[in-house]
Design a protein around this motif. Structure first.
Motif, PDB file in Angstrom:
ATOM      1  N   SER A 294       0.847  -1.189   0.000  1.00  0.00           N
ATOM      2  CA  SER A 294       0.000   0.000   0.000  1.00  0.00           C
ATOM      3  C   SER A 294       0.882   1.237   0.000  1.00  0.00           C
ATOM      4  O   SER A 294       2.024   1.199   0.475  1.00  0.00           O
ATOM      5  N   PRO A 295       0.361   2.353  -0.554  1.00  0.00           N
ATOM      6  CA  PRO A 295       1.169   3.584  -0.613  1.00  0.00           C
ATOM      7  C   PRO A 295       1.742   3.943   0.754  1.00  0.00           C
ATOM      8  O   PRO A 295       1.000   4.088   1.725  1.00  0.00           O
ATOM      9  N   SER A 296       3.063   4.028   0.798  1.00  0.00           N
ATOM     10  CA  SER A 296       3.766   4.351   2.037  1.00  0.00           C
ATOM     11  C   SER A 296       4.302   5.770   1.943  1.00  0.00           C
ATOM     12  O   SER A 296       4.230   6.412   0.882  1.00  0.00           O
ATOM     13  N   PRO A 297       4.851   6.298   3.025  1.00  0.00           N
ATOM     14  CA  PRO A 297       5.490   7.620   2.950  1.00  0.00           C
ATOM     15  C   PRO A 297       6.545   7.689   1.849  1.00  0.00           C
ATOM     16  O   PRO A 297       6.733   8.741   1.226  1.00  0.00           O
ATOM     17  N   TYR A 298       7.221   6.555   1.618  1.00  0.00           N
ATOM     18  CA  TYR A 298       8.231   6.508   0.545  1.00  0.00           C
ATOM     19  C   TYR A 298       7.570   6.738  -0.813  1.00  0.00           C
ATOM     20  O   TYR A 298       8.051   7.526  -1.640  1.00  0.00           O
TER      21      TYR A 298
ATOM     22  N   LEU B 159       6.021  10.524  -5.349  1.00  0.00           N
ATOM     23  CA  LEU B 159       4.998  11.280  -6.090  1.00  0.00           C
ATOM     24  C   LEU B 159       5.242  12.780  -5.993  1.00  0.00           C
ATOM     25  O   LEU B 159       5.074  13.512  -6.980  1.00  0.00           O
ATOM     26  N   VAL B 160       5.639  13.259  -4.817  1.00  0.00           N
ATOM     27  CA  VAL B 160       5.948  14.683  -4.652  1.00  0.00           C
ATOM     28  C   VAL B 160       7.136  15.073  -5.515  1.00  0.00           C
ATOM     29  O   VAL B 160       7.127  16.122  -6.187  1.00  0.00           O
TER      30      VAL B 160
ATOM     31  N   ASP C  88       6.018  15.333  -9.085  1.00  0.00           N
ATOM     32  CA  ASP C  88       5.267  16.569  -9.348  1.00  0.00           C
ATOM     33  C   ASP C  88       6.211  17.765  -9.476  1.00  0.00           C
ATOM     34  O   ASP C  88       6.078  18.596 -10.390  1.00  0.00           O
ATOM     35  N   ASP C  89       7.193  17.863  -8.583  1.00  0.00           N
ATOM     36  CA  ASP C  89       8.165  18.952  -8.646  1.00  0.00           C
ATOM     37  C   ASP C  89       8.965  18.885  -9.950  1.00  0.00           C
ATOM     38  O   ASP C  89       9.274  19.931 -10.564  1.00  0.00           O
ATOM     39  N   LEU C  90       9.318  17.677 -10.358  1.00  0.00           N
ATOM     40  CA  LEU C  90      10.105  17.508 -11.575  1.00  0.00           C
ATOM     41  C   LEU C  90       9.318  17.957 -12.802  1.00  0.00           C
ATOM     42  O   LEU C  90       9.869  18.590 -13.717  1.00  0.00           O
ATOM     43  N   ILE C  91       8.021  17.664 -12.823  1.00  0.00           N
ATOM     44  CA  ILE C  91       7.177  18.107 -13.945  1.00  0.00           C
ATOM     45  C   ILE C  91       7.151  19.631 -14.029  1.00  0.00           C
ATOM     46  O   ILE C  91       7.192  20.220 -15.121  1.00  0.00           O
ATOM     47  N   LYS C  92       7.103  20.295 -12.888  1.00  0.00           N
ATOM     48  CA  LYS C  92       7.119  21.759 -12.883  1.00  0.00           C
ATOM     49  C   LYS C  92       8.431  22.288 -13.453  1.00  0.00           C
ATOM     50  O   LYS C  92       8.441  23.259 -14.225  1.00  0.00           O
ATOM     51  N   GLN C  93       9.562  21.656 -13.098  1.00  0.00           N
ATOM     52  CA  GLN C  93      10.855  22.073 -13.646  1.00  0.00           C
ATOM     53  C   GLN C  93      10.908  21.819 -15.149  1.00  0.00           C
ATOM     54  O   GLN C  93      11.435  22.643 -15.916  1.00  0.00           O
ATOM     55  N   MET C  94      10.341  20.705 -15.593  1.00  0.00           N
ATOM     56  CA  MET C  94      10.314  20.403 -17.017  1.00  0.00           C
ATOM     57  C   MET C  94       9.488  21.431 -17.786  1.00  0.00           C
ATOM     58  O   MET C  94       9.855  21.841 -18.894  1.00  0.00           O
ATOM     59  N   ALA C  95       8.368  21.858 -17.176  1.00  0.00           N
ATOM     60  CA  ALA C  95       7.532  22.867 -17.837  1.00  0.00           C
ATOM     61  C   ALA C  95       8.281  24.190 -17.969  1.00  0.00           C
ATOM     62  O   ALA C  95       8.228  24.849 -19.010  1.00  0.00           O
ATOM     63  N   LEU C  96       8.991  24.586 -16.904  1.00  0.00           N
ATOM     64  CA  LEU C  96       9.779  25.821 -16.975  1.00  0.00           C
ATOM     65  C   LEU C  96      10.857  25.718 -18.045  1.00  0.00           C
ATOM     66  O   LEU C  96      11.100  26.665 -18.809  1.00  0.00           O
ATOM     67  N   GLU C  97      11.502  24.569 -18.098  1.00  0.00           N
ATOM     68  CA  GLU C  97      12.556  24.362 -19.080  1.00  0.00           C
ATOM     69  C   GLU C  97      11.987  24.401 -20.490  1.00  0.00           C
ATOM     70  O   GLU C  97      12.580  24.994 -21.406  1.00  0.00           O
ATOM     71  N   ALA C  98      10.813  23.814 -20.690  1.00  0.00           N
ATOM     72  CA  ALA C  98      10.203  23.796 -22.018  1.00  0.00           C
ATOM     73  C   ALA C  98       9.825  25.201 -22.472  1.00  0.00           C
ATOM     74  O   ALA C  98      10.021  25.567 -23.633  1.00  0.00           O
TER      75      ALA C  98
END
Length: 204
Positions: free
Chosen positions: A31-35, A40-41, A44-54
């Motif tokens: 089951s989804p653990s803190p890890y 997932l967090v 999500d942060d990486l997608i934001k950096q990718m959007a800025l880079e794009a």
């Protein structure tokens, strides 16, 4: 310059692929653990950096990179939904006593909240009743004061009328007294004149 940006985006893309693989593996094993939530967090942060880079690029490259970002977001949202689904299923199969305890606690908190709201409404109702009672008392007092003022006004007019009549009576009495004094003066003068005439007649 675009090649540098593209290379950076590619590194982000590779990291995104690695993160999604780790998330999928984690979700299959338990089951989804803190890890898992931490992965997932990071995703999500990486997608934001990718959007800025794009958005730092121009033209067709920018459009191509933004399309990749959109696909990454779709992948992330799918993983997030799967994590939430598994978490919900795990919660439904968790200890029923614990769930019942949580439910009872929530019900108690809701009861306390409703009780507080009821007390607040009751205080507001009493305040409104007291305010209404005070308003009625003030209205009655104003009515009584108005009647008192009207009565006093009537007495004042009556007294004013009596004062006017008394003034007229005094004026009439003064006029009569003046007339009587004039008559007395006239009679006195006539007597003096008559007496002098009588003396003059006797001497002559």
């Amino acid at each position: 310059m675009s090649e540098g940006f593209s290379s950076t985006f590619d590194r982000y893309d590779d990291e995104f692929v690695s993160l999604t693989q780790q998330i999928e593996t984690s979700l299959r094993q338990e089951s989804p653990s803190p890890y898992t939530l931490n992965l997932l967090v990071q995703c999500d942060d990486l997608i934001k950096q990718m959007a800025l880079e794009a958005r730092s690029n121009e033209g067709s490259l920018k459009r191509s990179l933004l399309e990749k970002v959109r696909l990454c977001k779709t992948k992330y949202q799918s993983l997030r939904a799967e994590s939430d689904r598994i978490s919900l299923m795990a919660a439904n199969h968790s200890n029923s006593n614990h769930a019942s305890s949580d439910t009872i606690d929530r019900l108690r908190r809701n009861e306390d909240l409703l009780s507080q709201q009821s007390d607040t409404l009751e205080r507001a109702r009493r305040t409104m009743e007291e305010t209404e009672a005070v308003a009625l008392e003030i209205t009655e007092e104003l009515g009584q004061n108005r009647e008192t003022l009207m009565s006093a006004h009537g007495r004042i007019r009556h007294v004013s009328g009596l004062t006017g009549r008394a003034r007229r009576v005094l004026t009439s009495m003064n006029q009569r007294a003046m007339q009587q004094r004039m008559i007395m003066y006239g009679v006195g003068v006539a007597l003096v004149v008559g007496f002098l005439a009588l003396l003059y007649g006797l001497w002559s």
